[in-house]
Design an enzyme around this catalytic site. Sequence first.
Site, mmCIF file in Angstrom:
data_model
loop_
_atom_site.group_PDB
_atom_site.id
_atom_site.type_symbol
_atom_site.label_atom_id
_atom_site.label_comp_id
_atom_site.label_asym_id
_atom_site.label_seq_id
_atom_site.Cartn_x
_atom_site.Cartn_y
_atom_site.Cartn_z
ATOM 1 N N HIS A 120 58.307 -93.793 -26.489
ATOM 2 C CA HIS A 120 57.099 -94.689 -25.803
ATOM 3 C C HIS A 120 56.701 -96.072 -26.781
ATOM 4 O O HIS A 120 55.700 -96.466 -26.368
ATOM 5 C CB HIS A 120 56.425 -94.181 -25.249
ATOM 6 C CG HIS A 120 56.731 -92.898 -24.472
ATOM 7 N ND1 HIS A 120 57.109 -92.676 -23.444
ATOM 8 C CD2 HIS A 120 57.097 -91.457 -25.174
ATOM 9 C CE1 HIS A 120 57.394 -91.521 -22.919
ATOM 10 N NE2 HIS A 120 57.225 -90.925 -23.634
ATOM 11 N N SER A 251 59.564 -122.068 -37.880
ATOM 12 C CA SER A 251 58.439 -122.718 -37.426
ATOM 13 C C SER A 251 58.154 -123.976 -37.572
ATOM 14 O O SER A 251 58.491 -124.082 -38.257
ATOM 15 C CB SER A 251 57.219 -121.684 -36.914
ATOM 16 O OG SER A 251 56.427 -122.063 -36.197
#
Length: 441
Positions: A120, A251
Amino acid sequence: MRRVWVSLAAAQHKAGLVTAEQLEDLRSQQETIDIERAMEVERELQHDVMAEIRVYAEQAPLGGPILHWGATSADIIDNADVLRQKEALLLLLQKLETLLLAFAAQTEAFAELPVMAHTHIQPAEPTTQGYRFAVYAQDLLENYLRLRALCHSLRGKGMKGAVGTQASFQDILAGTGMNTLEMEAVVMQALDLPYFAIATQTYTRQQDLILIQLLAALAASLHKFALDFRILQSPPFGEWAEPFGKKQVGSSAMPFKRNPINTENICSLARYVGAMPEVMWDNASQAILERSLDDSANRRIVLAESFLASDELLHRATRIVRDIRVDEEAINRNMALYGPFAAMERILMAMVAAGADRQEAHEWLRQNSLQAWQVVRGGAENPLHRLVSEDARIRHYLTAKQIVDLMDVSSHTGTAAVRARSFAQEIRNTLADQPALWLDR
Protein backbone atom coordinates in the site's frame (compact mmCIF):
# COMPACT_ATOMS: atom_id res chain seq x y z
CA MET A 1 5.79 -10.40 -50.70
CA ARG A 2 8.17 -11.51 -53.42
CA ARG A 3 9.15 -14.57 -51.40
CA VAL A 4 5.49 -15.58 -51.34
CA TRP A 5 5.02 -14.93 -55.06
CA VAL A 6 8.10 -16.96 -55.94
CA SER A 7 6.98 -19.83 -53.70
CA LEU A 8 3.58 -19.82 -55.42
CA ALA A 9 5.20 -19.83 -58.87
CA ALA A 10 7.50 -22.67 -57.79
CA ALA A 11 4.51 -24.78 -56.75
CA GLN A 12 2.76 -24.01 -60.01
CA HIS A 13 5.94 -24.97 -61.87
CA LYS A 14 5.84 -28.31 -60.05
CA ALA A 15 2.27 -28.69 -61.33
CA GLY A 16 3.46 -27.97 -64.88
CA LEU A 17 1.73 -24.59 -65.13
CA VAL A 18 4.84 -22.41 -65.05
CA THR A 19 7.98 -22.98 -67.09
CA ALA A 20 11.43 -23.23 -65.57
CA GLU A 21 12.41 -20.07 -67.45
CA GLN A 22 9.50 -18.10 -66.03
CA LEU A 23 10.30 -19.24 -62.50
CA GLU A 24 13.98 -18.44 -62.88
CA ASP A 25 13.12 -15.00 -64.23
CA LEU A 26 11.06 -14.24 -61.12
CA ARG A 27 13.81 -15.57 -58.85
CA SER A 28 16.46 -13.49 -60.59
CA GLN A 29 14.54 -10.29 -59.83
CA GLN A 30 13.29 -11.23 -56.36
CA GLU A 31 15.67 -8.87 -54.54
CA THR A 32 15.46 -6.03 -57.08
CA ILE A 33 13.11 -3.90 -55.01
CA ASP A 34 12.14 -0.52 -56.45
CA ILE A 35 10.04 1.31 -53.85
CA GLU A 36 10.06 4.58 -55.77
CA ARG A 37 8.61 2.95 -58.89
CA ALA A 38 6.04 1.04 -56.83
CA MET A 39 4.87 4.27 -55.17
CA GLU A 40 4.58 5.89 -58.58
CA VAL A 41 2.39 3.04 -59.86
CA GLU A 42 0.34 2.97 -56.67
CA ARG A 43 -0.54 6.65 -57.04
CA GLU A 44 -2.11 5.74 -60.37
CA LEU A 45 -3.74 2.41 -59.43
CA GLN A 46 -4.67 3.21 -55.83
CA HIS A 47 -3.85 -0.42 -54.94
CA ASP A 48 -0.61 -1.29 -53.17
CA VAL A 49 -0.48 -5.00 -54.07
CA MET A 50 -1.25 -4.40 -57.73
CA ALA A 51 1.45 -1.74 -57.80
CA GLU A 52 4.02 -4.27 -56.53
CA ILE A 53 2.82 -6.83 -59.06
CA ARG A 54 3.21 -4.34 -61.91
CA VAL A 55 6.74 -3.36 -60.85
CA TYR A 56 7.82 -6.97 -60.38
CA ALA A 57 6.32 -7.91 -63.76
CA GLU A 58 8.17 -5.04 -65.46
CA GLN A 59 11.44 -6.33 -64.03
CA ALA A 60 10.73 -9.96 -64.95
CA PRO A 61 9.16 -9.94 -68.42
CA LEU A 62 9.19 -13.75 -68.76
CA GLY A 63 7.77 -14.52 -65.34
CA GLY A 64 5.58 -11.44 -65.06
CA PRO A 65 2.62 -12.80 -67.04
CA ILE A 66 2.05 -15.67 -64.55
CA LEU A 67 2.75 -13.63 -61.41
CA HIS A 68 -0.01 -13.84 -58.76
CA TRP A 69 -1.85 -16.50 -60.79
CA GLY A 70 -5.00 -17.56 -58.92
CA ALA A 71 -4.12 -15.56 -55.81
CA THR A 72 -5.88 -12.75 -54.00
CA SER A 73 -4.03 -9.91 -52.29
CA ALA A 74 -4.40 -11.42 -48.81
CA ASP A 75 -2.77 -14.66 -49.99
CA ILE A 76 0.36 -12.59 -50.37
CA ILE A 77 0.00 -9.91 -47.69
CA ASP A 78 -1.19 -12.14 -44.84
CA ASN A 79 1.57 -14.68 -45.31
CA ALA A 80 4.17 -11.93 -45.66
CA ASP A 81 2.85 -10.24 -42.51
CA VAL A 82 3.29 -13.39 -40.45
CA LEU A 83 6.78 -13.96 -41.82
CA ARG A 84 7.67 -10.45 -40.66
CA GLN A 85 6.02 -11.00 -37.28
CA LYS A 86 8.13 -14.10 -36.70
CA GLU A 87 11.29 -12.22 -37.65
CA ALA A 88 10.36 -9.34 -35.36
CA LEU A 89 9.58 -11.69 -32.47
CA LEU A 90 12.98 -13.33 -32.83
CA LEU A 91 14.65 -9.94 -32.51
CA LEU A 92 12.58 -9.06 -29.44
CA LEU A 93 13.19 -12.42 -27.80
CA GLN A 94 16.92 -12.06 -28.30
CA LYS A 95 16.80 -8.70 -26.47
CA LEU A 96 14.54 -10.12 -23.79
CA GLU A 97 17.11 -12.87 -23.17
CA THR A 98 19.75 -10.20 -22.60
CA LEU A 99 17.50 -8.34 -20.17
CA LEU A 100 16.70 -11.52 -18.25
CA LEU A 101 20.37 -12.33 -17.85
CA ALA A 102 20.99 -8.80 -16.57
CA PHE A 103 18.23 -9.28 -13.99
CA ALA A 104 19.69 -12.66 -13.02
CA ALA A 105 23.09 -11.07 -12.38
CA GLN A 106 21.62 -8.31 -10.22
CA THR A 107 19.38 -10.76 -8.37
CA GLU A 108 22.41 -12.79 -7.35
CA ALA A 109 24.54 -9.75 -6.56
CA PHE A 110 21.98 -8.35 -4.11
CA ALA A 111 20.35 -11.58 -2.94
CA GLU A 112 21.24 -10.98 0.74
CA LEU A 113 20.89 -7.19 1.01
CA PRO A 114 17.93 -6.41 3.34
CA VAL A 115 15.60 -3.62 2.21
CA MET A 116 12.27 -2.38 3.45
CA ALA A 117 9.39 -3.86 1.53
CA HIS A 118 6.21 -1.82 1.09
CA THR A 119 2.55 -2.71 0.80
CA HIS A 120 0.00 0.00 0.00
CA ILE A 121 3.10 2.23 -0.53
CA GLN A 122 3.62 1.99 3.25
CA PRO A 123 6.60 0.40 5.02
CA ALA A 124 5.79 -3.26 5.72
CA GLU A 125 8.49 -5.84 6.49
CA PRO A 126 11.98 -6.41 5.13
CA THR A 127 12.69 -8.26 1.93
CA THR A 128 15.97 -8.39 0.02
CA GLN A 129 17.10 -6.36 -2.92
CA GLY A 130 17.74 -9.53 -4.91
CA TYR A 131 14.25 -10.85 -4.19
CA ARG A 132 12.75 -7.59 -5.42
CA PHE A 133 14.70 -7.94 -8.67
CA ALA A 134 13.47 -11.53 -8.95
CA VAL A 135 9.85 -10.32 -8.80
CA TYR A 136 10.32 -8.30 -11.98
CA ALA A 137 12.37 -11.03 -13.64
CA GLN A 138 9.71 -13.66 -12.98
CA ASP A 139 7.11 -11.66 -14.90
CA LEU A 140 9.56 -11.14 -17.74
CA LEU A 141 10.43 -14.83 -17.89
CA GLU A 142 6.71 -15.62 -18.24
CA ASN A 143 6.51 -13.04 -21.03
CA TYR A 144 9.51 -14.67 -22.69
CA LEU A 145 8.08 -18.18 -22.59
CA ARG A 146 4.71 -17.10 -23.96
CA LEU A 147 6.21 -14.99 -26.74
CA ARG A 148 8.59 -17.80 -27.63
CA ALA A 149 5.72 -20.27 -27.87
CA LEU A 150 3.75 -17.83 -30.00
CA CYS A 151 6.70 -17.27 -32.31
CA HIS A 152 6.81 -20.98 -33.11
CA SER A 153 3.05 -21.30 -33.47
CA LEU A 154 2.22 -18.26 -35.63
CA ARG A 155 0.40 -19.35 -38.77
CA GLY A 156 -0.07 -17.79 -42.16
CA LYS A 157 -3.20 -17.80 -44.27
CA GLY A 158 -1.95 -20.38 -46.71
CA MET A 159 -3.14 -20.20 -50.34
CA LYS A 160 -6.93 -20.08 -50.30
CA GLY A 161 -8.05 -17.41 -52.76
CA ALA A 162 -10.63 -14.66 -52.53
CA VAL A 163 -12.95 -16.07 -49.85
CA GLY A 164 -10.96 -19.05 -48.61
CA THR A 165 -12.48 -21.78 -50.81
CA GLN A 166 -9.43 -22.28 -53.09
CA ALA A 167 -11.85 -22.26 -56.04
CA SER A 168 -9.51 -20.24 -58.27
CA PHE A 169 -6.61 -22.60 -57.66
CA GLN A 170 -8.85 -25.61 -58.21
CA ASP A 171 -9.72 -24.26 -61.65
CA ILE A 172 -6.17 -23.67 -62.81
CA LEU A 173 -4.86 -26.94 -61.36
CA ALA A 174 -7.50 -29.06 -63.11
CA GLY A 175 -5.82 -31.83 -65.05
CA THR A 176 -2.33 -31.17 -63.70
CA GLY A 177 -2.21 -34.07 -61.26
CA MET A 178 -1.76 -31.68 -58.33
CA ASN A 179 -4.69 -30.66 -56.18
CA THR A 180 -5.15 -27.40 -54.30
CA LEU A 181 -4.22 -28.80 -50.91
CA GLU A 182 -0.99 -30.22 -52.32
CA MET A 183 -0.14 -26.93 -54.00
CA GLU A 184 -0.80 -25.01 -50.77
CA ALA A 185 1.42 -27.38 -48.82
CA VAL A 186 4.27 -26.95 -51.32
CA VAL A 187 4.03 -23.15 -51.13
CA MET A 188 3.94 -23.00 -47.35
CA GLN A 189 6.71 -25.54 -46.92
CA ALA A 190 8.92 -23.37 -49.11
CA LEU A 191 8.13 -20.43 -46.84
CA ASP A 192 8.69 -22.60 -43.73
CA LEU A 193 5.42 -21.24 -42.39
CA PRO A 194 2.62 -23.20 -40.71
CA TYR A 195 -0.84 -22.18 -41.89
CA PHE A 196 -4.46 -22.24 -40.86
CA ALA A 197 -6.62 -25.05 -42.19
CA ILE A 198 -9.55 -22.65 -42.36
CA ALA A 199 -9.39 -19.03 -43.53
CA THR A 200 -11.65 -16.58 -45.30
CA GLN A 201 -10.06 -13.87 -47.39
CA THR A 202 -7.64 -13.38 -44.46
CA TYR A 203 -6.31 -15.46 -41.63
CA THR A 204 -8.27 -15.01 -38.42
CA ARG A 205 -7.56 -11.69 -36.74
CA GLN A 206 -7.73 -13.50 -33.40
CA GLN A 207 -4.05 -14.24 -34.01
CA ASP A 208 -3.22 -10.54 -34.27
CA LEU A 209 -5.12 -9.94 -31.03
CA ILE A 210 -3.14 -12.61 -29.18
CA LEU A 211 0.15 -11.28 -30.54
CA ILE A 212 -0.50 -7.71 -29.45
CA GLN A 213 -1.90 -8.85 -26.09
CA LEU A 214 1.38 -10.63 -25.39
CA LEU A 215 3.39 -7.56 -26.39
CA ALA A 216 1.13 -5.52 -24.09
CA ALA A 217 1.80 -8.00 -21.28
CA LEU A 218 5.54 -7.51 -21.79
CA ALA A 219 4.99 -3.76 -21.70
CA ALA A 220 3.03 -4.13 -18.44
CA SER A 221 5.94 -6.00 -16.83
CA LEU A 222 8.37 -3.28 -17.86
CA HIS A 223 5.98 -0.53 -16.76
CA LYS A 224 5.75 -2.00 -13.26
CA PHE A 225 9.54 -2.16 -13.01
CA ALA A 226 9.94 1.40 -14.30
CA LEU A 227 7.22 2.83 -12.06
CA ASP A 228 8.71 1.18 -8.97
CA PHE A 229 12.10 2.49 -10.05
CA ARG A 230 10.77 6.05 -10.23
CA ILE A 231 9.35 5.74 -6.72
CA LEU A 232 12.56 4.28 -5.30
CA GLN A 233 14.63 6.99 -6.99
CA SER A 234 12.57 9.76 -5.38
CA PRO A 235 14.38 11.48 -2.44
CA PRO A 236 12.06 10.10 0.31
CA PHE A 237 13.34 6.64 -0.69
CA GLY A 238 16.60 7.38 -2.48
CA GLU A 239 17.51 3.71 -2.82
CA TRP A 240 17.89 3.44 -6.60
CA ALA A 241 19.14 5.78 -9.28
CA GLU A 242 19.29 5.66 -13.04
CA PRO A 243 22.68 6.02 -14.73
CA PHE A 244 23.33 9.77 -14.95
CA GLY A 245 25.99 11.26 -17.22
CA LYS A 246 28.49 13.83 -16.00
CA LYS A 247 27.03 16.49 -18.28
CA GLN A 248 23.46 15.23 -18.29
CA VAL A 249 20.80 17.88 -17.65
CA GLY A 250 17.84 16.92 -15.45
CA SER A 251 15.71 20.02 -15.92
CA SER A 252 15.81 23.20 -17.99
CA ALA A 253 14.53 25.24 -15.04
CA MET A 254 15.94 23.44 -11.99
CA PRO A 255 19.66 22.67 -12.37
CA PHE A 256 19.77 20.38 -9.32
CA LYS A 257 17.30 17.81 -10.64
CA ARG A 258 18.11 14.23 -11.66
CA ASN A 259 14.84 13.26 -13.29
CA PRO A 260 14.29 9.54 -14.05
CA ILE A 261 13.97 10.20 -17.76
CA ASN A 262 14.60 6.63 -18.94
CA THR A 263 12.06 4.99 -16.66
CA GLU A 264 9.57 7.74 -17.47
CA ASN A 265 10.16 6.96 -21.14
CA ILE A 266 9.52 3.27 -20.46
CA CYS A 267 6.23 4.07 -18.71
CA SER A 268 5.19 6.32 -21.57
CA LEU A 269 5.89 3.79 -24.32
CA ALA A 270 4.46 0.92 -22.28
CA ARG A 271 1.14 2.74 -21.96
CA TYR A 272 1.10 3.13 -25.73
CA VAL A 273 1.66 -0.58 -26.35
CA GLY A 274 -0.87 -1.39 -23.64
CA ALA A 275 -3.54 0.53 -25.54
CA MET A 276 -3.08 -1.43 -28.78
CA PRO A 277 -5.00 -4.64 -27.91
CA GLU A 278 -8.25 -2.69 -27.99
CA VAL A 279 -7.70 -1.91 -31.67
CA MET A 280 -6.91 -5.53 -32.44
CA TRP A 281 -9.95 -6.67 -30.44
CA ASP A 282 -12.11 -4.53 -32.70
CA ASN A 283 -10.44 -6.01 -35.77
CA ALA A 284 -11.02 -9.57 -34.55
CA SER A 285 -14.60 -9.03 -33.45
CA GLN A 286 -15.72 -6.96 -36.43
CA ALA A 287 -14.27 -8.98 -39.31
CA ILE A 288 -17.59 -8.99 -41.11
CA LEU A 289 -18.48 -12.21 -42.96
CA GLU A 290 -15.56 -13.26 -45.16
CA ARG A 291 -13.65 -9.99 -44.71
CA SER A 292 -13.91 -6.22 -44.62
CA LEU A 293 -11.02 -3.86 -45.21
CA ASP A 294 -11.47 -1.69 -42.11
CA ASP A 295 -8.63 -3.51 -40.34
CA SER A 296 -6.04 -2.85 -43.02
CA ALA A 297 -4.97 0.70 -42.27
CA ASN A 298 -4.68 0.31 -38.50
CA ARG A 299 -2.83 -3.03 -38.75
CA ARG A 300 -0.06 -1.34 -40.73
CA ILE A 301 0.44 1.04 -37.80
CA VAL A 302 -0.30 -1.16 -34.79
CA LEU A 303 1.76 -4.18 -35.80
CA ALA A 304 4.81 -2.15 -36.79
CA GLU A 305 4.75 0.38 -33.96
CA SER A 306 3.97 -2.16 -31.23
CA PHE A 307 7.12 -4.02 -32.19
CA LEU A 308 9.17 -0.83 -32.47
CA ALA A 309 8.00 0.45 -29.10
CA SER A 310 8.62 -2.95 -27.47
CA ASP A 311 12.12 -2.98 -28.92
CA GLU A 312 12.86 0.42 -27.37
CA LEU A 313 11.38 -0.69 -24.04
CA LEU A 314 13.73 -3.65 -23.88
CA HIS A 315 16.71 -1.57 -24.98
CA ARG A 316 16.21 1.03 -22.25
CA ALA A 317 15.33 -1.48 -19.55
CA THR A 318 18.49 -3.51 -20.19
CA ARG A 319 20.70 -0.45 -19.92
CA ILE A 320 19.02 0.59 -16.67
CA VAL A 321 19.24 -2.84 -15.05
CA ARG A 322 22.89 -3.26 -15.99
CA ASP A 323 23.92 0.16 -14.71
CA ILE A 324 21.49 0.69 -11.82
CA ARG A 325 22.96 2.56 -8.86
CA VAL A 326 21.91 0.96 -5.60
CA ASP A 327 22.44 3.32 -2.64
CA GLU A 328 23.08 1.02 0.32
CA GLU A 329 23.43 3.97 2.67
CA ALA A 330 19.88 5.08 1.86
CA ILE A 331 18.67 1.49 2.16
CA ASN A 332 20.22 1.17 5.63
CA ARG A 333 18.77 4.52 6.65
CA ASN A 334 15.28 3.43 5.64
CA MET A 335 15.74 0.12 7.42
CA ALA A 336 16.74 1.92 10.61
CA LEU A 337 13.78 4.27 10.31
CA TYR A 338 11.04 1.80 9.47
CA GLY A 339 12.46 -1.61 10.35
CA PRO A 340 11.58 -1.40 14.06
CA PHE A 341 7.89 -1.27 13.19
CA ALA A 342 8.25 -4.54 11.28
CA ALA A 343 9.73 -6.10 14.43
CA MET A 344 6.44 -5.70 16.29
CA GLU A 345 5.05 -8.84 14.71
CA ARG A 346 8.08 -10.84 15.89
CA ILE A 347 7.78 -9.43 19.40
CA LEU A 348 4.04 -10.12 19.45
CA MET A 349 4.62 -13.78 18.50
CA ALA A 350 7.37 -14.14 21.11
CA MET A 351 5.20 -12.63 23.85
CA VAL A 352 2.34 -15.00 23.10
CA ALA A 353 4.80 -17.90 23.18
CA ALA A 354 5.92 -16.65 26.60
CA GLY A 355 2.36 -16.73 27.92
CA ALA A 356 0.97 -13.26 27.14
CA ASP A 357 -2.58 -12.66 25.99
CA ARG A 358 -2.30 -12.04 22.25
CA GLN A 359 -4.94 -9.29 22.17
CA GLU A 360 -3.49 -7.43 25.16
CA ALA A 361 0.04 -7.67 23.78
CA HIS A 362 -1.16 -6.38 20.41
CA GLU A 363 -2.64 -3.30 22.12
CA TRP A 364 0.53 -2.57 24.09
CA LEU A 365 2.65 -2.78 20.94
CA ARG A 366 0.15 -0.68 18.99
CA GLN A 367 0.37 2.09 21.60
CA ASN A 368 4.18 2.14 21.50
CA SER A 369 4.18 2.01 17.70
CA LEU A 370 1.85 4.98 17.30
CA GLN A 371 3.92 7.01 19.77
CA ALA A 372 7.09 6.19 17.85
CA TRP A 373 5.40 6.99 14.52
CA GLN A 374 4.66 10.52 15.68
CA VAL A 375 8.34 11.00 16.52
CA VAL A 376 9.41 9.64 13.11
CA ARG A 377 6.97 11.96 11.36
CA GLY A 378 8.68 14.85 13.11
CA GLY A 379 11.97 13.90 11.50
CA ALA A 380 13.68 12.32 14.51
CA GLU A 381 15.18 8.84 14.86
CA ASN A 382 12.83 5.99 15.55
CA PRO A 383 12.48 5.54 19.35
CA LEU A 384 10.46 2.33 19.18
CA HIS A 385 13.28 0.12 20.46
CA ARG A 386 13.59 2.24 23.61
CA LEU A 387 9.84 2.46 24.14
CA VAL A 388 9.37 -1.28 23.91
CA SER A 389 12.38 -2.03 26.08
CA GLU A 390 11.12 0.32 28.81
CA ASP A 391 7.54 -0.97 28.79
CA ALA A 392 7.16 -3.04 31.95
CA ARG A 393 4.19 -4.91 30.50
CA ILE A 394 6.35 -6.21 27.68
CA ARG A 395 9.42 -6.78 29.85
CA HIS A 396 7.30 -9.07 32.01
CA TYR A 397 7.44 -11.58 29.16
CA LEU A 398 10.68 -10.77 27.33
CA THR A 399 14.20 -9.98 28.47
CA ALA A 400 16.17 -6.99 27.21
CA LYS A 401 18.37 -9.30 25.11
CA GLN A 402 15.36 -10.99 23.55
CA ILE A 403 13.94 -7.62 22.60
CA VAL A 404 17.26 -6.52 21.08
CA ASP A 405 17.48 -9.71 19.03
CA LEU A 406 13.88 -9.50 17.88
CA MET A 407 14.22 -5.83 16.93
CA ASP A 408 17.02 -6.64 14.49
CA VAL A 409 14.88 -7.27 11.43
CA SER A 410 17.79 -7.39 8.98
CA SER A 411 17.61 -11.17 9.30
CA HIS A 412 13.80 -11.21 9.13
CA THR A 413 13.73 -11.85 5.39
CA GLY A 414 12.63 -15.47 5.48
CA THR A 415 13.60 -17.47 2.41
CA ALA A 416 13.92 -14.43 0.14
CA ALA A 417 17.66 -14.72 -0.48
CA VAL A 418 17.57 -18.46 -1.14
CA ARG A 419 14.67 -18.21 -3.55
CA ALA A 420 16.15 -15.18 -5.30
CA ARG A 421 19.34 -17.11 -6.04
CA SER A 422 17.35 -20.14 -7.09
CA PHE A 423 15.27 -18.10 -9.52
CA ALA A 424 18.33 -16.44 -11.03
CA GLN A 425 19.63 -19.92 -11.80
CA GLU A 426 16.23 -20.89 -13.19
CA ILE A 427 16.50 -18.01 -15.67
CA ARG A 428 19.88 -19.24 -16.82
CA ASN A 429 18.71 -22.84 -17.06
CA THR A 430 15.61 -21.86 -19.03
CA LEU A 431 17.59 -19.86 -21.55
CA ALA A 432 20.30 -22.52 -21.80
CA ASP A 433 17.66 -25.15 -22.58
CA GLN A 434 16.53 -23.13 -25.59
CA PRO A 435 18.61 -23.09 -28.78
CA ALA A 436 20.00 -19.67 -29.60
CA LEU A 437 17.17 -17.67 -31.07
CA TRP A 438 19.12 -16.17 -33.90
CA LEU A 439 20.08 -19.68 -35.06
CA ASP A 440 16.37 -20.43 -35.49
CA ARG A 441 16.37 -17.95 -38.31
